[in-house]
Design a protein around this motif. Structure first.
Motif, PDB file in Angstrom:
ATOM      1  N   ILE A  12     -20.867 -58.862  -8.280  1.00  0.00           N
ATOM      2  CA  ILE A  12     -21.251 -58.517  -9.654  1.00  0.00           C
ATOM      3  C   ILE A  12     -21.357 -56.998  -9.770  1.00  0.00           C
ATOM      4  O   ILE A  12     -22.003 -56.355  -8.943  1.00  0.00           O
ATOM      5  CB  ILE A  12     -22.573 -59.187 -10.061  1.00  0.00           C
ATOM      6  N   ASP A  13     -20.697 -56.454 -10.785  1.00  0.00           N
ATOM      7  CA  ASP A  13     -20.753 -55.015 -11.044  1.00  0.00           C
ATOM      8  C   ASP A  13     -20.672 -54.798 -12.553  1.00  0.00           C
ATOM      9  O   ASP A  13     -19.831 -55.402 -13.221  1.00  0.00           O
ATOM     10  CB  ASP A  13     -19.584 -54.306 -10.346  1.00  0.00           C
ATOM     11  N   ASP A  14     -21.538 -53.968 -13.070  1.00  0.00           N
ATOM     12  CA  ASP A  14     -21.543 -53.633 -14.494  1.00  0.00           C
ATOM     13  C   ASP A  14     -21.587 -54.896 -15.367  1.00  0.00           C
ATOM     14  O   ASP A  14     -20.857 -55.021 -16.346  1.00  0.00           O
ATOM     15  CB  ASP A  14     -20.325 -52.771 -14.828  1.00  0.00           C
ATOM     16  N   ASN A  15     -22.405 -55.858 -14.953  1.00  0.00           N
ATOM     17  CA  ASN A  15     -22.605 -57.109 -15.681  1.00  0.00           C
ATOM     18  C   ASN A  15     -21.321 -57.947 -15.812  1.00  0.00           C
ATOM     19  O   ASN A  15     -21.131 -58.680 -16.775  1.00  0.00           O
ATOM     20  CB  ASN A  15     -23.229 -56.845 -17.061  1.00  0.00           C
ATOM     21  N   ARG A  16     -20.442 -57.814 -14.821  1.00  0.00           N
ATOM     22  CA  ARG A  16     -19.218 -58.609 -14.744  1.00  0.00           C
ATOM     23  C   ARG A  16     -19.100 -59.158 -13.325  1.00  0.00           C
ATOM     24  O   ARG A  16     -19.599 -58.554 -12.385  1.00  0.00           O
ATOM     25  CB  ARG A  16     -17.991 -57.746 -15.053  1.00  0.00           C
ATOM     26  N   VAL A  17     -18.423 -60.287 -13.194  1.00  0.00           N
ATOM     27  CA  VAL A  17     -18.244 -60.901 -11.872  1.00  0.00           C
ATOM     28  C   VAL A  17     -16.749 -60.924 -11.529  1.00  0.00           C
ATOM     29  O   VAL A  17     -15.895 -61.105 -12.407  1.00  0.00           O
ATOM     30  CB  VAL A  17     -18.865 -62.321 -11.815  1.00  0.00           C
ATOM     31  N   VAL A  85     -24.374 -63.314  -2.890  1.00  0.00           N
ATOM     32  CA  VAL A  85     -24.207 -62.198  -3.815  1.00  0.00           C
ATOM     33  C   VAL A  85     -24.113 -60.933  -2.977  1.00  0.00           C
ATOM     34  O   VAL A  85     -24.865 -60.759  -2.010  1.00  0.00           O
ATOM     35  CB  VAL A  85     -25.404 -62.097  -4.792  1.00  0.00           C
ATOM     36  N   GLY A  86     -23.182 -60.071  -3.317  1.00  0.00           N
ATOM     37  CA  GLY A  86     -23.028 -58.829  -2.582  1.00  0.00           C
ATOM     38  C   GLY A  86     -22.383 -57.761  -3.442  1.00  0.00           C
ATOM     39  O   GLY A  86     -22.049 -57.998  -4.606  1.00  0.00           O
ATOM     40  N   HIS A  87     -22.222 -56.589  -2.861  1.00  0.00           N
ATOM     41  CA  HIS A  87     -21.574 -55.489  -3.577  1.00  0.00           C
ATOM     42  C   HIS A  87     -20.680 -54.711  -2.618  1.00  0.00           C
ATOM     43  O   HIS A  87     -20.825 -54.801  -1.399  1.00  0.00           O
ATOM     44  CB  HIS A  87     -22.604 -54.563  -4.240  1.00  0.00           C
ATOM     45  N   ILE A  88     -19.759 -53.961  -3.191  1.00  0.00           N
ATOM     46  CA  ILE A  88     -18.831 -53.154  -2.402  1.00  0.00           C
ATOM     47  C   ILE A  88     -19.570 -51.927  -1.883  1.00  0.00           C
ATOM     48  O   ILE A  88     -20.203 -51.208  -2.649  1.00  0.00           O
ATOM     49  CB  ILE A  88     -17.608 -52.736  -3.236  1.00  0.00           C
ATOM     50  N   GLN A  89     -19.471 -51.720  -0.578  1.00  0.00           N
ATOM     51  CA  GLN A  89     -20.068 -50.545   0.055  1.00  0.00           C
ATOM     52  C   GLN A  89     -19.051 -49.416   0.135  1.00  0.00           C
ATOM     53  O   GLN A  89     -19.376 -48.256  -0.061  1.00  0.00           O
ATOM     54  CB  GLN A  89     -20.521 -50.894   1.473  1.00  0.00           C
ATOM     55  N   GLU A  90     -17.817 -49.801   0.451  1.00  0.00           N
ATOM     56  CA  GLU A  90     -16.788 -48.796   0.661  1.00  0.00           C
ATOM     57  C   GLU A  90     -15.410 -49.372   0.356  1.00  0.00           C
ATOM     58  O   GLU A  90     -15.111 -50.512   0.713  1.00  0.00           O
ATOM     59  CB  GLU A  90     -16.835 -48.342   2.127  1.00  0.00           C
ATOM     60  N   GLY A  91     -14.585 -48.570  -0.313  1.00  0.00           N
ATOM     61  CA  GLY A  91     -13.201 -48.959  -0.568  1.00  0.00           C
ATOM     62  C   GLY A  91     -12.959 -49.409  -1.994  1.00  0.00           C
ATOM     63  O   GLY A  91     -13.886 -49.550  -2.788  1.00  0.00           O
ATOM     64  N   LEU A 104     -14.928 -60.597 -14.937  1.00  0.00           N
ATOM     65  CA  LEU A 104     -15.269 -61.419 -16.091  1.00  0.00           C
ATOM     66  C   LEU A 104     -16.688 -61.171 -16.584  1.00  0.00           C
ATOM     67  O   LEU A 104     -17.635 -61.162 -15.795  1.00  0.00           O
ATOM     68  CB  LEU A 104     -15.133 -62.904 -15.727  1.00  0.00           C
ATOM     69  N   LYS A 105     -16.804 -61.031 -17.896  1.00  0.00           N
ATOM     70  CA  LYS A 105     -18.129 -60.989 -18.514  1.00  0.00           C
ATOM     71  C   LYS A 105     -18.571 -62.437 -18.725  1.00  0.00           C
ATOM     72  O   LYS A 105     -17.774 -63.371 -18.633  1.00  0.00           O
ATOM     73  CB  LYS A 105     -18.061 -60.254 -19.850  1.00  0.00           C
ATOM     74  N   LEU A 128     -27.054 -65.443 -13.998  1.00  0.00           N
ATOM     75  CA  LEU A 128     -27.274 -64.096 -13.468  1.00  0.00           C
ATOM     76  C   LEU A 128     -26.799 -62.995 -14.404  1.00  0.00           C
ATOM     77  O   LEU A 128     -27.350 -61.895 -14.406  1.00  0.00           O
ATOM     78  CB  LEU A 128     -26.580 -63.928 -12.109  1.00  0.00           C
ATOM     79  N   LEU A 129     -25.734 -63.303 -15.176  1.00  0.00           N
ATOM     80  CA  LEU A 129     -25.187 -62.302 -16.084  1.00  0.00           C
ATOM     81  C   LEU A 129     -25.977 -62.282 -17.384  1.00  0.00           C
ATOM     82  O   LEU A 129     -26.290 -63.326 -17.936  1.00  0.00           O
ATOM     83  CB  LEU A 129     -23.716 -62.589 -16.377  1.00  0.00           C
ATOM     84  N   ALA A 130     -26.269 -61.104 -17.870  1.00  0.00           N
ATOM     85  CA  ALA A 130     -27.060 -60.970 -19.113  1.00  0.00           C
ATOM     86  C   ALA A 130     -26.228 -61.323 -20.321  1.00  0.00           C
ATOM     87  O   ALA A 130     -25.022 -61.234 -20.306  1.00  0.00           O
ATOM     88  CB  ALA A 130     -27.587 -59.556 -19.232  1.00  0.00           C
TER      89      ALA A 130
END
Length: 130
Positions: A12-17, A85-91, A104-105, A128-130
């Protein structure tokens, strides 16, 4: 009956999956999914996911938390899927195993055809998404 155990990433990034479309091969060809893959012998879900995402998307991730376990019977095999749930650390994402991807929103979640085992995860992501 063949049983496989996999791990899937809810990114999930910027309220998108992030969703990835499988190549047009096999029984789930062309379906959309959360990226990830099979656990190897002796591997935890977290370890498998870090490895698989590096292979499939070319990025390093950090896992934040366990989301849910899904069990689903497909014709020909039974799947146990652990979603994290996770996020990009690098790349930057590069598709090595999928034919397409989308961010996707919430209102777009049901505009694509999800693989059946991923649907419970989509329902959880909706919360999870607002």
């Amino acid at each position: 009956m063949k049983q496989i155990e996999v791990a899937a990433l809810v990114l999930i990034d910027d309220n998108r999956v992030f969703a990835a479309q499988r190549k047009n091969l096999g029984p789930l060809g062309g379906m959309w999914e959360f990226p990830g893959g099979k656990l190897e012998v002796g591997e935890t879900g977290r370890e498998a996911l870090v490895r698989e995402i590096q292979e499939e998307l070319g990025v390093t991730i950090e896992i934040e938390n366990y989301l849910l376990r899904v069990e689903h019977q497909y014709p020909g095999f039974f799947i146990i899927m652990h979603a994290y749930v996770g996020h990009i650390q690098e790349g930057s994402i590069q598709l090595h195993e999928h034919q397409a991807s989308r961010w996707l929103k919430k209102h777009e979640l049901w505009q694509i055809e999800w693989a059946a085992a991923d649907i419970p995860i989509v329902q959880k992501v909706e919360q999870l998404l607002a």
